[in-house]
Design a protein around this motif. Structure first.
Motif, PDB file in Angstrom:
ATOM      1  N   ASN A   1       0.710  -1.346  -0.468  1.00 25.39           N
ATOM      2  CA  ASN A   1       0.177  -0.319   0.081  1.00 25.39           C
ATOM      3  C   ASN A   1       0.635   1.440  -0.013  1.00 25.39           C
ATOM      4  O   ASN A   1       0.100   2.104   0.003  1.00 25.39           O
ATOM      5  N   TYR A   2       2.242   1.488  -0.559  1.00 29.10           N
ATOM      6  CA  TYR A   2       3.045   2.602   0.116  1.00 29.10           C
ATOM      7  C   TYR A   2       3.928   2.529  -0.877  1.00 29.10           C
ATOM      8  O   TYR A   2       4.683   3.327  -0.992  1.00 29.10           O
ATOM      9  N   TYR A   3       3.697   2.079  -2.070  1.00 28.61           N
ATOM     10  CA  TYR A   3       4.619   2.011  -2.994  1.00 28.61           C
ATOM     11  C   TYR A   3       4.538   2.732  -3.755  1.00 28.61           C
ATOM     12  O   TYR A   3       5.641   3.915  -4.043  1.00 28.61           O
ATOM     13  N   SER A   4       3.701   4.003  -3.476  1.00 29.00           N
ATOM     14  CA  SER A   4       3.335   4.944  -4.356  1.00 29.00           C
ATOM     15  C   SER A   4       3.928   6.397  -3.900  1.00 29.00           C
ATOM     16  O   SER A   4       3.975   6.900  -4.192  1.00 29.00           O
ATOM     17  N   GLN A   5       4.430   6.460  -2.148  1.00 31.30           N
ATOM     18  CA  GLN A   5       4.483   7.581  -1.873  1.00 31.30           C
ATOM     19  C   GLN A   5       6.073   7.641  -2.534  1.00 31.30           C
ATOM     20  O   GLN A   5       6.192   9.948  -2.698  1.00 31.30           O
ATOM     21  N   PRO A   6       6.959   7.270  -2.370  1.00 32.84           N
ATOM     22  CA  PRO A   6       8.126   7.894  -3.312  1.00 32.84           C
ATOM     23  C   PRO A   6       7.861   7.952  -4.740  1.00 32.84           C
ATOM     24  O   PRO A   6       9.155   8.818  -4.862  1.00 32.84           O
ATOM     25  N   LEU A   7       7.014   7.714  -5.105  1.00 27.98           N
ATOM     26  CA  LEU A   7       7.009   7.843  -6.911  1.00 27.98           C
ATOM     27  C   LEU A   7       5.958   8.854  -6.605  1.00 27.98           C
ATOM     28  O   LEU A   7       5.787   8.222  -8.402  1.00 27.98           O
ATOM     29  N   ILE A   8       5.747   9.925  -6.437  1.00 26.16           N
ATOM     30  CA  ILE A   8       4.365  10.581  -6.527  1.00 26.16           C
ATOM     31  C   ILE A   8       4.873  11.630  -7.816  1.00 26.16           C
ATOM     32  O   ILE A   8       3.983  11.698  -8.688  1.00 26.16           O
ATOM     33  N   HIS A   9       5.609  11.658  -7.524  1.00 26.58           N
ATOM     34  CA  HIS A   9       6.254  13.256  -9.515  1.00 26.58           C
ATOM     35  C   HIS A   9       6.043  11.837 -10.050  1.00 26.58           C
ATOM     36  O   HIS A   9       6.146  12.750 -11.615  1.00 26.58           O
TER      37      HIS A   9
END
Length: 395
Positions: A28-36
């Motif tokens: 559920n957390y893979y997207s956190q550093p990938l938002i940009h």
């Protein structure tokens, strides 16, 4: 029928379960550093890309509410691997997404079925002596929290070395392998004879009868909300204020591993009756961490220190909460966990949304103010729980 094996004596199985908890939660957390990177890849706004984090939290909360309670009435040895396989499907959809809605769909499916971890934890407590509950919960929570922290670091690393989608594909494959490994190893425990409607009716009764369950759930929900604000803003702040790449943003999360690993030791102290003291230690660290975050917009070290402290604070509050609630009703551990964790992740989803809102309307200063306000709410419900606990044990 023979009693289930004592999981605390089977270290290999405990490790398998801890890894499974970490892999499920990390999904559920893979997207956190990938938002940009997601924003650029799909040519969408910052807010639209950041909604991926919120959808992950909301879907996980829905899974906790509608799926986890079934843990008391189904065969867990089959149910848990099935959920992990369905989670893998969501991860593969995310890996092959061609637009943002498809990524959202994969995120929702992965979040919905990754609640397998929250059925694994009550299962473990059903096979150990009550005095070992906190220790076992703490060990599995260590795996879960380390999985969350490593997920952001690995997502950033894979994004820099390969592509931001790669982490979803690799995680999906690992999820299938681990589901197969657990299928023949999980112990069978007796299940209750209830239908789906009766399960929810009993949950309503639990909320009425167990005041500490409600208060500890609200305390945990506000605590996780105070942490989840960071999930939707970490990439925004560190990329804009400190010009960090996806890889370096993901690496920041590694400083929280100390707090994650401490949960098994916190659990041992919780077993000895120090839950109130541990809770207030956590609340104090929450306040200190948000002071550090305020100065983090100028000093990167201050942000990193705050991130380390807030993970330890969450470990203290969350492990104390679970040590208390799992002792309330031994016959309803999955339903109790569903109530607690649903509230917990609703708090997380609200925290992520509040992070985006406060960032857009007041910048980092407002974000820190909102985070501190959520900590004060956590302290309020912890104080009410202390009053209820005092009345319960008084002659």
């Amino acid at each position: 029928m023979s009693a289930p094996q004592d999981i605390s004596q089977n270290k290999a199985l405990l490790w398998f379960m801890a890894v499974a908890c970490g892999l499920c939660a990390g999904a559920n957390y893979y997207s956190q550093p990938l938002i940009h990177s997601i924003q650029q890849y799909f040519s969408v706004t910052e807010g639209q890309a950041a909604l991926t984090v919120t959808f992950a939290q909301i879907s996980y909360a829905l899974g906790l509410l509608f799926i986890v309670p079934m843990g008391d009435v189904v065969n867990k040895t089959k149910f848990i691997p099935l959920l992990m396989c369905l989670c893998a499907v969501g991860l593969f959809i995310s890996a092959f997404s061609v637009n943002l809605p498809m990524l959202w769909l994969g995120t929702v499916l992965a979040g919905l079925f990754s609640v397998a971890a929250q059925i694994l934890i009550p299962l473990a407590t059903m096979t150990v002596q009550p005095e070992k509950t906190g220790e076992v919960v703490g060990f599995l929570m260590s795996g879960l929290l380390v999985g969350i922290l490593l997920s952001t670091s690995l997502a950033g690393l894979f994004s820099n070395l390969f592509h931001w989608k790669m982490i979803y594909a690799v995680s999906g494959v690992l999820m299938l392998i681990l589901a197969y490994a657990l299928k023949s190893r999980l112990p069978y425990v007796m299940r209750m004879k209830m239908n789906y409607g009766q399960v929810f009716a009993s949950m309503a009764q639990l909320l009425k009868q167990e005041k500490r369950l409600l208060l500890r759930a609200l305390s945990g929900g506000f605590a996780f909300a105070a942490v989840s604000i960071l999930f939707s803003t970490i990439a925004l702040l560190l990329a804009s204020a400190h010009h960090l790449s996806d890889l370096l943003i993901g690496m920041v999360g590694l400083v929280g591993i100390f707090g994650a690993l401490s949960t098994q030791y916190i659990g041992k102290y919780a077993d000895r009756g120090y839950t109130q003291q541990l809770t207030w230690m956590g609340c104090g660290l929450f306040i200190v961490s948000w002071v550090c975050f305020y100065y983090g917009q100028t000093y990167l070290f201050s942000y990193i220190l705050g991130f380390a402290l807030i993970q330890l604070a969450l470990a203290l509050v969350h492990t104390s909460n679970q040590s208390i609630i799992f002792r309330l009703r031994p016959d309803a551990k999955s339903r109790i966990n569903a109530i607690y964790m649903t509230t917990y992740f609703i708090g997380g989803a609200c925290g992520s949304a509040l992070g985006i809102f406060s960032w857009n309307h007041g910048g980092w200063s407002m974000t820190c103010l909102v985070g501190l306000s959520l900590v004060l709410a956590c302290m309020f419900f912890s104080f009410l729980d202390k009053l209820v606990s005092s009345k319960t044990i008084s002659p």
